[in-house]
Design a protein around this motif. Structure first.
Motif, mmCIF file in Angstrom:
data_model
loop_
_atom_site.group_PDB
_atom_site.id
_atom_site.type_symbol
_atom_site.label_atom_id
_atom_site.label_comp_id
_atom_site.label_asym_id
_atom_site.label_seq_id
_atom_site.Cartn_x
_atom_site.Cartn_y
_atom_site.Cartn_z
ATOM 1 N N LYS A 160 23.870 27.595 -54.328
ATOM 2 C CA LYS A 160 23.197 26.675 -53.166
ATOM 3 C C LYS A 160 23.195 27.622 -51.854
ATOM 4 O O LYS A 160 22.407 27.563 -51.048
ATOM 5 N N ASN A 190 19.366 28.682 -62.980
ATOM 6 C CA ASN A 190 20.527 28.272 -62.309
ATOM 7 C C ASN A 190 21.800 28.879 -62.929
ATOM 8 O O ASN A 190 22.699 28.259 -63.232
ATOM 9 N N ASP A 224 28.856 27.120 -56.647
ATOM 10 C CA ASP A 224 28.158 26.759 -55.406
ATOM 11 C C ASP A 224 27.554 27.951 -54.503
ATOM 12 O O ASP A 224 26.869 27.794 -53.548
ATOM 13 N N ASN A 275 15.968 30.405 -59.915
ATOM 14 C CA ASN A 275 17.239 29.914 -59.056
ATOM 15 C C ASN A 275 18.700 30.607 -59.503
ATOM 16 O O ASN A 275 19.510 29.916 -59.949
ATOM 17 N N SER A 310 14.377 31.134 -55.257
ATOM 18 C CA SER A 310 15.775 31.067 -55.042
ATOM 19 C C SER A 310 16.540 32.112 -55.818
ATOM 20 O O SER A 310 17.755 31.833 -56.324
ATOM 21 N N ALA A 333 20.191 29.973 -51.926
ATOM 22 C CA ALA A 333 19.077 29.446 -51.824
ATOM 23 C C ALA A 333 19.124 28.997 -50.380
ATOM 24 O O ALA A 333 18.018 29.351 -49.466
ATOM 25 N N THR A 334 20.033 28.793 -49.561
ATOM 26 C CA THR A 334 20.021 28.157 -48.317
ATOM 27 C C THR A 334 19.754 29.525 -47.519
ATOM 28 O O THR A 334 18.927 29.566 -46.307
#
Ligand SMILES: CC(=O)N[C@H]1[C@@H](OP(=O)(O)OP(=O)(O)OC[C@H]2O[C@@H](n3ccc(=O)[nH]c3=O)[C@H](O)[C@@H]2O)O[C@H](CO)[C@@H](O)[C@@H]1O
Length: 410
Positions: A233, A330, A230, A313, A296, A236-237
């Motif tokens: 995410k 990722n 998590d 990412n 990201s 990235a946010t």
């Protein structure tokens, strides 16, 4: 409004078990998001509300926290540390700070140190709280793993901790305002089924005694990393919403930069490197030539990345050496990892990952590496597979299963 009279207790003594292997060597509050520990985002949001007196409850890997924040002055606040020797729950953690709260103080703030908040999130509680205690809440579709609230108008009637879904979509964020009287109820709080003194049980006791506990909703940013993946995410946010963009390093000729990209001091980006933001690269890094960094991505300090490697990412923590022709997407790479040439993280969506016998669903994920691993050349790590800490993988291997601490793959 400024709240410089108010003290804040931040709970930061737990490990964050579900974020292993990253938390084997640091607590969850020290996991980096956009190159700053989660706890630093929390402290900075308090400081922006004028709250400068901070009591930090530490325990697990406390030296790492104390060495980073010291007395808080570099972050614009005063930090007093209290130690919670055994992590017996959130109510027990708050109790450790009792001696630093003046019984005559009107109110004080309590926050979990492991959730990302922006200044407005905290302001929403500061400006709207009422009653004997208030808790800040958010609406969520999937409430698994959280405490949820049942209420009548603003008044909380019940707090249900980590129960099956469907009972309520209103989630407790772990941000509270209490009066010093809460310590009397903490003392009476019974131990829960899982052996903890939980602040949510304290709040339930207050409600049962007829005290007024209010639920204050917020739509401002509140992000939690339940599992290690998590963090991607959250990263990235934060990168997407960040307004700061500083390029202090040196860019050789032929470097192409698109979008919001921050580059730290003494970093060199060598010729032919292509970077698409949002991305952050720390200090003293050596990137390129001909490296591709896609959106990201966060790269820490003292990291080298060699030719033809592509990173997307992902979070690469401090002191990593990434060789040429790598493919990392990722993925989260802990600090002080050496990845040989051609390192590849396979990636897949909708993975089912087994953590201590329980299956957890993960979105698109590559790999997660803890700290201090040495990975040889041409190593492929299958999607969702994690490598713990201090492992050694010799060249040419494919890693199909999680590696525990100190594993050697010949
Ligand atoms: C019992 C409780 O509080 N539950 C809340 C807690 O659950 P949750 O299970 O997330 O609580 P954690 O165990 O993660 O602890 C929250 C914070 O308290 C610290 N900590 C924890 C235990 C301890 O003994 N000492 C200590 O300092 C942790 O380091 C962490 O920063 O936060 C969620 C929001 O994220 C809420 O929805 C839950 O209602």
């Amino acid at each position: 409004m400024f709240f410089n009279f108010m003290k804040a207790i931040i709970l930061a003594a737990g490990e964050g078990l579900r974020c292993r292997p990253l938390t084997l060597t640091r607590s969850k509050v020290m996991l980096p998001v956009a190159n700053r520990p989660i706890l630093e985002h929390v402290i900075s949001s308090l400081e922006k509300n004028g709250i400068k007196e901070i009591i930090l409850v530490v325990g697990y890997e406390k030296e790492r926290i104390m060495n980073y924040f010291e007395d808080g002055l570099n972050f614009g606040v005063n930090i007093t540390y209290v130690e919670q020797k055994a992590q017996l729950g959130t109510a027990h953690a708050i109790e450790q700070a009792k001696k630093l709260i003046n019984p005559e103080d009107s109110e004080f703030l309590v926050l979990n140190g492991d959730n990302l908040v922006e200044p407005k999130t905290i302001a929403d509680l500061l400006n709207n709280h009422e009653g004997d205690a208030s808790l800040l809440t958010v609406r969520m579709e999937d409430t698994a793993g959280y405490g949820v609230v049942l209420k009548e108008k603003k008044r909380v009637t019940q707090i249900l901790e980590k129960r099956p879904g469907g009972l309520s979509r209103i989630v407790n964020t772990g941000i509270y305002i209490f009066t010093p009287q809460v310590f009397e109820t903490i003392e009476k709080t019974p131990i829960s089924e899982n052996g903890e003194y939980a602040i949510t049980d304290t709040l339930q006791l207050m409600i049962d005694e007829g005290k007024v506990v209010t639920s204050i909703p917020t739509e401002s940013k509140w992000l939690d990393a339940v599992h290690a993946w998590d963090l991607l995410k959250a990263n990235a946010t934060v990168l997407n919403s960040s307004r700061n963009q500083k390029q202090e390093g040196e860019l050789e000729e032929g470097v192409i930069i698109r979008g919001k990209v921050t580059i730290g001091k003494n970093t060199i980006i060598r010729a032919g490197t292509y970077i698409v933001g949002p991305a952050v690269i720390g200090e003293n890094c050596d990137i390129g030539p001909n490296v591709v960094i896609l959106p990201s991505t966060t790269i820490g300090d003292n990291v080298s990345v060699r030719s033809f490697t592509e990173i997307q990412n992902s979070i690469i923590m401090n002191d990593c050496r990434i060789s040429s022709h790598g493919q990392i997407s990722n993925s989260i790479i802990g600090s002080n990892n050496t990845l040989g040439p051609g390192f590849t993280s396979e990636e897949k969506g909708d993975l089912e990952i087994n953590i201590n016998g329980t299956i957890h669903k993960a979105p698109k994920l590559g790999t997660i590496l803890g700290d201090d691993n040495r990975i040889g050349g041409r190593v492929l790590v299958k999607a969702g597979v994690m490598i713990a800490v201090n492992c050694q993988v010799e060249s040419g291997n494919t890693i199909y299963r999680n590696l525990s601490r100190d594993s050697v793959v010949l």
